[in-house]
Design a protein around this motif. Structure first.
Motif, PDB file in Angstrom:
ATOM      1  N   GLY A   1      -4.832  15.449  -2.996  1.00 35.54           N
ATOM      2  CA  GLY A   1      -4.465  14.444  -3.635  1.00 35.54           C
ATOM      3  C   GLY A   1      -5.571  13.696  -4.323  1.00 35.54           C
ATOM      4  N   PHE A   2      -5.003  12.412  -4.787  1.00 33.88           N
ATOM      5  CA  PHE A   2      -6.022  11.615  -5.519  1.00 33.88           C
ATOM      6  C   PHE A   2      -6.870  11.152  -4.314  1.00 33.88           C
ATOM      7  N   PRO A   3      -7.984  10.516  -4.755  1.00 31.55           N
ATOM      8  CA  PRO A   3      -8.787   9.773  -3.805  1.00 31.55           C
ATOM      9  C   PRO A   3      -8.176   8.360  -3.525  1.00 31.55           C
ATOM     10  N   ASN A   4      -8.430   7.801  -2.402  1.00 26.75           N
ATOM     11  CA  ASN A   4      -7.944   6.279  -2.369  1.00 26.75           C
ATOM     12  C   ASN A   4      -9.111   5.598  -1.750  1.00 26.75           C
ATOM     13  N   ARG A   5      -8.785   4.205  -1.687  1.00 25.58           N
ATOM     14  CA  ARG A   5      -9.983   3.370  -1.274  1.00 25.58           C
ATOM     15  C   ARG A   5     -10.549   3.246  -0.091  1.00 25.58           C
ATOM     16  N   SER A   6      -9.631   4.015   0.865  1.00 28.74           N
ATOM     17  CA  SER A   6     -10.003   4.244   2.380  1.00 28.74           C
ATOM     18  C   SER A   6     -11.220   5.161   2.377  1.00 28.74           C
ATOM     19  N   MET A   7     -11.376   5.900   1.451  1.00 27.02           N
ATOM     20  CA  MET A   7     -12.456   6.903   1.573  1.00 27.02           C
ATOM     21  C   MET A   7     -13.790   6.041   0.993  1.00 27.02           C
TER      22      MET A   7
ATOM     23  N   LEU B   1       0.772  -1.120  -0.065  1.00 28.65           N
ATOM     24  CA  LEU B   1       0.018   0.101  -0.031  1.00 28.65           C
ATOM     25  C   LEU B   1       0.928   1.138   0.021  1.00 28.65           C
ATOM     26  N   LEU B   2       1.954   1.191   0.724  1.00 22.11           N
ATOM     27  CA  LEU B   2       2.769   2.416   0.792  1.00 22.11           C
ATOM     28  C   LEU B   2       3.438   2.631  -0.632  1.00 22.11           C
ATOM     29  N   VAL B   3       3.725   1.635  -1.123  1.00 22.95           N
ATOM     30  CA  VAL B   3       4.518   1.793  -2.504  1.00 22.95           C
ATOM     31  C   VAL B   3       3.320   2.506  -3.317  1.00 22.95           C
ATOM     32  N   LYS B   4       2.297   2.090  -3.379  1.00 26.08           N
ATOM     33  CA  LYS B   4       1.074   2.578  -4.184  1.00 26.08           C
ATOM     34  C   LYS B   4       0.992   4.105  -3.821  1.00 26.08           C
ATOM     35  N   MET B   5       0.901   4.376  -2.531  1.00 29.68           N
ATOM     36  CA  MET B   5       0.739   5.611  -2.047  1.00 29.68           C
ATOM     37  C   MET B   5       1.782   6.579  -2.626  1.00 29.68           C
ATOM     38  N   GLU B   6       3.021   6.031  -2.702  1.00 27.90           N
ATOM     39  CA  GLU B   6       4.188   6.757  -3.003  1.00 27.90           C
ATOM     40  C   GLU B   6       4.145   7.188  -4.424  1.00 27.90           C
ATOM     41  N   ALA B   7       3.578   6.048  -5.018  1.00 23.39           N
ATOM     42  CA  ALA B   7       3.506   6.228  -6.657  1.00 23.39           C
ATOM     43  C   ALA B   7       2.519   7.239  -7.075  1.00 23.39           C
ATOM     44  N   LEU B   8       1.169   7.316  -6.355  1.00 27.42           N
ATOM     45  CA  LEU B   8       0.394   8.270  -6.382  1.00 27.42           C
ATOM     46  C   LEU B   8       0.894   9.611  -5.979  1.00 27.42           C
ATOM     47  N   HIS B   9       1.449   9.687  -5.021  1.00 22.80           N
ATOM     48  CA  HIS B   9       2.139  11.062  -4.627  1.00 22.80           C
ATOM     49  C   HIS B   9       3.077  11.709  -5.642  1.00 22.80           C
TER      50      HIS B   9
END
Lengths: 250, 472
Positions: free
Chosen positions: B51-57, B3-11
């Motif tokens: 930022g972008f939406p994520n699926r925890s929203m 998840l962290l990797v994905k978040m970093e990519a989105l960031h």
């Protein structure tokens, strides 16, 4: 036309028809009567080819062919028609589209040219007349919002459109008032030919005042326990089914 | 860790968009009016924070953008295209049925007779939103950006910051325009593309207009479309909005609609989805008193398509009616979710609000989900919701087949009937006829789309089903 031999049919593991036998010749009208739960509707569905009916034994020979492996639609295209006890409502599908699609597929199967739009329309009008349907049936969805009587008239209308060789009418008379009963019966009589056959499943004798059967069968507990001329129906009407049950028990 | 990797990519993408904005804003937005430049500057700052939406929203639980966002979309700013002849690239079935047509090609308005904004004799102004911002800013500024609420995620802000074009329609008071207005948004490129079309529609008091909005794509390339449409419907007006979405499998379409209805106005909102990779429709309607809003949807999806429809209707004043009806047929491994939310404010007595979502699943792996939600603060209201997920009715199939119709065609007939309930509500007769054909073709596997469509869906099934349109 139809020859059923030693047919055993189960639904969900329960045997409904047991070693059932029936022989219907060209041009004959057979009435099948019997108390509730005797297997009348199961017989109708098994001939039409409903899939959730499990045939464990016997055969259904139609025009010399065993049709047990034949899918529902091919049985219909070969000329078997089932008039439903409870016709299904299909919202959104107009009667015109339904019948046009059905006839196109049947004609295609038989290698016949499909009807032109004009000829189809003419046929619809002619057959509507037969069952005294006056409203704009064509634009209505199949059976949707139809009264009980209208649904049964619609079954006969569809039968008239398709003009089958073997028609199984499953309690077509149930829920009909006397006028509707007369219309339905007249429709059936008008469609009788020397080379087609009818199996009329009914609870009551009164339909048989209008559609005169060649043979009357009594279905009880999954098999035919008595067959006789049309007078048998009157006897049943008068005495009920108990004397037959007793006869079997005795 | 994953998840962290994905978040970093989105960031990282977020940073790239932010930098790109800072570097390019003078070049691309330099000639916009000052107020709009300020709006854009504010929006990019908000996007940078949210930022972008994520699926925890909660609202984004079912929409996964992570993979789509990791595609390389090249430059985030595009050069405006010149001299596009839309008739050469686009000949869709729905095209040209007696409409007033305007179009966007790869996100840019296609000029008509050298003009990007047209003022018609009846006072209707139609064309490019950028042209409107420059030439007639008064018509845009009053409601621009004010119809949409603040959101938790930054997609709307990203749209405001980055939009380079979009449709503009201004209908003055008391105009009854019989000709449907058709807005076609066509993506026609083999390159990957991320665009943020921004549309604005203003319907004046007591006016009556119908708009057909088509999203199509005709080439293979990842295209990420983050569209936002604000619609202001003034009192006593009537507005019909038909969205037809027929995209290729590589497309991601986020389509946000915000509608504000003043008193005694009526809207009809249709979302009809024939195809798309990921499609998400957010439809928000805010109602004043004595309003009527019908929000209808139909989605026919298969393979690995994903469709989300989120409807939020807010009744703010008494005596308004809203009705949501969404139906879907889902095959293969496709997924569809419906999230219908009705909010009835304390003052909104005598509200009638109904919602209904029905789904047919055609395969074991197809999935449908529904989340109806009623949030009611008034005590004299009628509200209901219903949702079903099921298969085709076996009794009906047997009945149809017992008349000599093949199983395949019996299924199509039933699916057609299921979809027809939505199509029948379409009030533009010619559009209804075309939609009827498109639905039939879609169900037969001969995707309705343009001749140029590359999906080749018709290779999948070949059927002989014949629905008769002769009005016999």
């Amino acid at each position: 036309m139809l020859s059923i031999k030693n047919l055993t049919v189960s639904i969900e593991g329960k045997e409904i028809l047991k070693n059932f036998n029936l022989e219907v010749k060209e041009g004959e009208v057979h009435a099948i009567m019997g108390p509730n739960g005797s297997g009348k509707s199961t017989l109708a569905s098994a001939i039409a080819g409903r899939e959730d009916y499990d045939v464990s034994e016997g055969e259904i020979i139609y025009k010399g062919k065993n049709i047990l492996e034949m899918p529902v639609e091919d049985r219909a295209r070969e000329g078997i028609f089932l008039g439903f006890q409870y016709p299904v409502e299909i919202p959104g599908v107009s009667m015109t589209n339904f019948m046009r699609t059905a006839l196109n597929e049947i004609y295609k199967y038989k290698g016949k040219e499909p009807l032109s739009a004009g000829a189809f329309l003419k046929l619809m009008e002619e057959k509507k007349e037969l069952v005294e349907i006056h409203d704009k049936l064509a634009n209505r969805s199949v059976n949707q919002g139809f009264s009980g009587g209208e649904k049964k008239k619609n079954e006969i209308f569809q039968m008239a459109m398709i003009d089958p060789d073997l028609a199984i009418l499953d309690e077509t008379d149930s829920g009909l008032d006397i006028d509707a009963l007369r219309i339905v019966a007249n429709g059936v009589n008008a469609l009788k030919r020397a080379n087609n056959s009818f199996v009329v499943i009914t609870h009551y004798q009164r339909l048989l005042d209008y559609i005169v059967p060649d043979v009357v069968h009594v279905l009880y507990n999954g098999r035919i326990v008595k067959s006789g001329p049309k007078e048998l129906a009157l006897e049943l009407e008068e005495k009920g089914y108990d004397w037959i049950k007793n006869e079997i028990a005795g | 860790m994953k998840l962290l990797v994905k978040m970093e990519a989105l960031h990282k993408i977020q940073e790239q968009l932010f930098d790109s904005f800072q570097k390019n804003q003078d070049r691309y937005f330099g000639n916009l009016p000052q107020w709009l430049k300020i709006e854009k500057e504010k929006a990019i700052q908000k996007f940078q924070v949210k930022g972008f939406p994520n699926r925890s929203m909660e609202e984004w639980r079912t929409t996964n953008l992570e993979k789509a966002l990791q595609e390389d979309y090249g430059n985030y700013f595009k050069e405006a295209e010149k001299d596009v002849n839309i008739d050469h690239v686009f000949q869709c079935e729905i095209h040209n049925f007696g409409t007033l047509l305007i179009s966007q090609h790869n996100g840019f308005h296609v000029s008509k007779d050298g003009k990007d904004l047209t003022v018609m004799d009846n006072g209707i102004v139609i064309g490019s939103i950028l042209a409107a911002a420059r030439e007639m800013p008064d018509l845009l500024q009053e409601h621009f950006g004010k119809i949409m609420p603040e959101t938790k995620d930054g997609m709307n802000d990203l749209n405001t910051a980055m939009f380079q074009d979009g449709f503009f329609l201004y209908v003055p008071d008391n105009v009854h325009f019989d000709v449907p207005i058709q807005m076609v948004n066509i993506i026609n490129t083999t390159e990957n593309l991320m665009i943020h079309p921004r549309n604005f529609i203003h319907i004046g008091k007591n006016s009556n207009v119908k708009v057909v909005y088509c999203d199509d794509s005709i080439q293979h390339g990842y295209n990420f479309i983050n569209a936002l449409t604000e619609i202001y419907v003034d009192s006593d007006a009537k507005f019909d909005f038909y969205k037809l979405q027929n995209k290729d499998d590589q497309s991601i379409l986020l389509n946000n609609n915000y509608v504000k209805q003043e008193k005694n106005s009526e809207t009809q909102n249709f979302t009809i989805i024939f195809n798309g990779g990921i499609i998400r429709n957010d439809i928000n309607v805010q109602l004043d008193e004595y309003c009527k809003a019908d929000v209808n949807g139909l989605y026919l999806v298969d393979r690995k398509q994903k469709v989300d429809n989120l409807v939020y209707i807010q009744h703010t004043k008494p005596h308004s009616d809203s009705n949501q009806s969404f139906k879907g047929i889902i095959d293969d491994e496709a997924r569809a979710y419906f999230n219908g939310h009705v909010r009835v404010d304390k003052d909104a007595q005598k509200t009638n609000a109904f919602q209904n979502n029905r789904n047919i699943l055609l395969s074991q792996d197809a999935k449908a989900g529904a989340k109806p939600f009623l949030e009611i603060y008034a005590d004299d209201v009628k509200c209901s919701h219903g949702a079903t997920v099921g298969q085709l009715d076996e009794n009906a199939l047997f009945y149809i087949m017992s008349r000599g119709i093949s199983e395949k065609n019996a299924r199509i007939l039933l699916m057609y009937a299921f979809a027809a309930e939505i199509v029948e509500k379409v009030s533009i007769e010619k559009l209804r006829g075309r939609l009827d054909e498109m639905v039939t073709k879609r169900l037969k596997g001969e995707l309705s789309s343009c001749e140029q469509c590359l999906l080749h869906c018709s290779d999948k099934h070949i059927l002989s089903f014949d629905i008769d349109y002769d009005n016999v």
